[in-house]
Design a protein around this motif. Sequence first.
Motif: not given
Length: 329
Positions: A210-226
Motif C-alpha cells: 500500500l505504501g509503495l504503490a501510493t508513493v509511485v502513484t504520487a510520482f506518476v500523478t505529478n507527471s500526468l498533471v504536469g
Amino acid sequence: MAGAVGVVARRSLVALLALGPFVVAVDWLGAAGKLAIFLLASAALIPLAWLIGEATENAAYYTGPGIGGFLNATFGNAPELIIALVAVSDGLTDVVRASLVGSIAGNLLLVLGFTLLLGQSGAIDRRSAAISLGLVALATLLVLVTSVPSFHGDPDRRSLAELSLPVAVVLLVIRIAVNRYALRRQRALQEAAEPTGSAAWPLRFSLVVLGLATVVTAFVTNSLVGSLQTFASRAHLSEFFVAIVIVAIVGNATEHGSAVLLIPLVALVSWAITPLALSFRPIELGALAVATALPALVLAHGRTTRLGGLILLSAYAGLVVAFYYSGNR
C-alpha cells in the motif's frame, strides 16, 4: 470462463505495474514529449489504482470496522486524491473540481452502467443502494451553498474557500459514519456466508504494498498533471473536458465506491497547499444531479437489468457531449 478471464485480467494488471517506474524515469530524463507522458501516465495509473485497492482490502481484513473504514475511505481513493492535490499545488483549481465531479459521475453512470449491462439480472441490496445515492444527493445539495455564489465573480476567492470548510466538515463526518456502518454490515454478511474466509495477503505485506504503490502513484500523478495542459492543447480539447472525463476515468479505473469522500477530503487537505473553494459550475452540478437521480430510478424496483445499464451508459455519453461543448470556465 469468468474465472479464467479474471486471472488473465489480474496478470495483465500485475505486468502493467512496471509502467509506473518507467513513466517516472522517462519524464525525469526528458526522454519523451508531454503528449506521450500524459498517455503513458494515464495507462500507468490504472494498475496502480488496482494495486492500492487490493492492498487496502487485504489490510482492512485484519482491522476493526473503524480502522478498516478509514483505510477504505482514504487509500481506496488515493489515486484521485493525489491527482487533485497535485493539481491544486499547480493552481489548476477548475481541473480539480472537474475531476471530482467526473469521479462521481463515472462511478454511478459509467461503472454501474457497464456492471448492469454485462452482468446478470438479479436482486440488489436496496438499503446499501439507497444510502450511497442518498449521500451523493446530500453532497449535491450541500455544495449548492458554495457553488451558487460562485456563478458571479471569482470562483476561487478566499471567502468561498472559507465557506467551503464547514460544508466539507459536515460531509466528511457523515461519509466516515456511513463508511463505518457499511463495513460493519458487509463484514457481518460475509461472516454469515463464509465464516472461514481469510485475507490473501499478510497484514505487513499489505501495508508495505500500500505504501509503495501510493508513493509511485504520487510520482506518476505529478507527471500526468504536469502534461495535462499540453495534452489538452494538442488534442484540441478543453482542460475541463480532459479532467472531468479522461483524468476522472483513469484515476477511478478500479474503484467502485461513490467517490463522494473526495470532495470534503480535498477541500480540507488543500488548506495545507492552497485553499480550494467548492465552487462547482452549473454543468457540474447538473452532472451530479443526473448521476444521483438516474441510478435511483433504474434501481428503484430492487433489481438489476441490462436495460437499466444501457440507460445509465446513454446518460453518461450525453454528459460527455455536454462536457465537450461546455469548454473551460
